[in-house]
Design a protein around this motif. Structure first.
Motif, short mmCIF file in Angstrom:
data_model
loop_
_atom_site.label_atom_id
_atom_site.label_comp_id
_atom_site.label_asym_id
_atom_site.label_seq_id
_atom_site.Cartn_x
_atom_site.Cartn_y
_atom_site.Cartn_z
N UNK A 1 0.87 -1.17 0.00
CA UNK A 1 0.00 0.00 0.00
C UNK A 1 0.90 1.22 0.00
N UNK A 2 0.95 1.92 -1.14
CA UNK A 2 1.82 3.09 -1.29
C UNK A 2 0.98 4.36 -1.30
N UNK A 3 1.41 5.38 -0.55
CA UNK A 3 0.68 6.64 -0.47
C UNK A 3 1.59 7.81 -0.79
N UNK A 4 0.98 8.95 -1.13
CA UNK A 4 1.76 10.18 -1.12
C UNK A 4 2.04 10.54 0.33
N UNK A 5 2.98 11.44 0.56
CA UNK A 5 3.37 11.78 1.92
C UNK A 5 2.19 12.36 2.69
N UNK A 6 1.93 11.82 3.86
CA UNK A 6 0.88 12.35 4.70
C UNK A 6 1.29 13.68 5.32
N UNK A 7 0.30 14.39 5.87
CA UNK A 7 0.58 15.68 6.47
C UNK A 7 0.81 16.77 5.45
N UNK A 8 0.16 16.65 4.29
CA UNK A 8 0.36 17.61 3.21
C UNK A 8 -0.98 18.06 2.65
N UNK B 1 -6.43 14.92 -6.75
CA UNK B 1 -5.05 14.46 -6.57
C UNK B 1 -5.02 12.97 -6.24
N UNK B 2 -4.03 12.27 -6.82
CA UNK B 2 -3.84 10.86 -6.49
C UNK B 2 -3.26 10.75 -5.08
N UNK B 3 -3.82 9.84 -4.29
CA UNK B 3 -3.39 9.69 -2.89
C UNK B 3 -2.66 8.38 -2.62
N UNK B 4 -3.10 7.30 -3.25
CA UNK B 4 -2.54 5.99 -2.89
C UNK B 4 -2.84 4.97 -3.97
N UNK B 5 -2.05 3.89 -3.95
CA UNK B 5 -2.29 2.74 -4.79
C UNK B 5 -2.02 1.48 -3.98
N UNK B 6 -2.75 0.41 -4.27
CA UNK B 6 -2.61 -0.80 -3.46
C UNK B 6 -2.87 -2.05 -4.28
N UNK B 7 -2.23 -3.14 -3.89
CA UNK B 7 -2.44 -4.43 -4.51
C UNK B 7 -1.73 -5.47 -3.67
#
Length: 340
Positions: free
Chosen positions: A120-127, A133-139
């Protein structure tokens, strides 16, 4: 699933998407999961380098990558987030539904990604994020995983979503412009236009401005006057250094605010002050760098404050990791490592 020769696959059901790449022209799923292989598909599949195919043969206690991605989506997706309708190649992506402040529970995210075969990959939190905007991708990594793997990931995540977008809530601000030289007109107030522009970026309108001049009492009185107008946020510009005539921190204290921090491990912006009044209204003391630097501590803290998310001293201290602006010319903020 079972592996069979492509030439013998007519009538069988594909259990995953098959990607075709034509350099410079196309990359995407040529055949989708669930497609029934036809005779005319065989030459295409062979041209894609598919000598063998996995076809559907699911056993109890196992999950296909698409179903596993849906489970990961369920433990991730919090408020003001939407997902891709189609699951492509076993992957789901998440997007912001509104402008706001994006938060990630980093500790629980780490726990989920520690489960083998899960990502589970995300953009940096706290921003800050914008709608769309794309926030995350998962598989999951394999095509088929034991259901127990997803149960472990869900246990690691806990009941609350890992990701949230907090919409901006604060709508109005009042600015106290300190400094006798500005009040008297000896120098032009260039600070306020810069601050107004940044506030507008998070949906906050500046509805009041008072020139306080120097002195703790004058600053405190000006803050009090701004507060009578019911603003959601109070900002004091200038007067934040250690010079004897710089009385803004004392004025903020005298106005009754409880100080969260005076000082931040961020450059530019080390002399930043943040506090809250008893009714929850935040107040900031902004150092002079906010007037001329492309990005400062103000840009890092403002989205969180604008979203109504409380800021603690621990949050400010954590900004030190990534809190050094590299002074790039031209400035690339926010597409840069500052605050990341």
């Amino acid at each position: 699933m079972k592996l069979i020769k492509t030439r013998e696959a007519v009538g069988h059901v594909l259990c995953h998407d098959l990607t075709q790449i034509i350099p410079g022209e196309y990359k995407g799923a040529r055949f989708r999961k669930g497609h029934v292989v036809a005779e005319e598909d065989i030459p295409v599949l062979l041209s894609m380098g598919k000598e063998n195919l996995y076809v559907w043969e699911l056993n109890a206690g196992m999950l296909h990558e698409d179903d596993a991605a849906l489970r990961l989506c369920g433990l991730s997706m919090g408020q003001n987030i939407r997902r891709t309708e189609d699951i492509k190649e076993g992957k789901i992506e998440l997007f912001a539904e509104c402008d706001g402040f994006f938060t990630v529970d980093a500790e629980r995210l780490f726990a989920v990604n520690s489960v083998p075969d899960v990502m589970l990959a995300t953009r940096k939190g706290g921003t800050a994020v914008r709608s769309g905007d794309k926030l995350a991708g998962m598989r999951v990594i394999p095509l088929i995983v034991p259901e127990a793997t997803l149960e472990d990931a869900e246990a690691a995540a806990g009941p609350a979503p890992l990701l949230n977008v907090h919409p901006y809530k604060l709508k109005t601000a009042g600015i106290v412009t300190t400094g006798g030289e500005v009040k008297s007109g000896l120098i032009e107030d260039r600070f306020t236009p810069a601050v107004k522009k940044k506030l507008a970026g998070v949906g906050i309108e500046t509805v009041a401005q008072i020139f306080s001049g120097d002195g703790v009492g004058n600053v405190a009185a000006a803050i009090g006057e701004v507060r009578t107008q019911g603003v959601d946020l109070v900002l004091c510009t200038g007067g934040m250094s250690v010079d004897p005539d710089d009385n803004t921190p004392g004025g903020i204290r005298a106005a009754g605010a409880e100080i969260v921090t005076y000082g931040a491990p961020v450059l530019p912006g080390a002399m930043f002050l943040l506090g809250y009044f008893s009714d929850g209204v935040p107040v900031m003391g902004l150092p002079g760098c906010v007037m001329f630097a492309g990005a400062t501590v103000f840009d890092l803290v403002l989205p969180r404050v604008a979203a109504g998310v409380p800021v603690t001293r621990t949050d400010i201290v954590a900004l030190g990791n990534g809190g050094l602006c590299l002074g790039c010319k031209p400035c690339h903020w926010p597409i840069c490592p500052f605050g990341r």
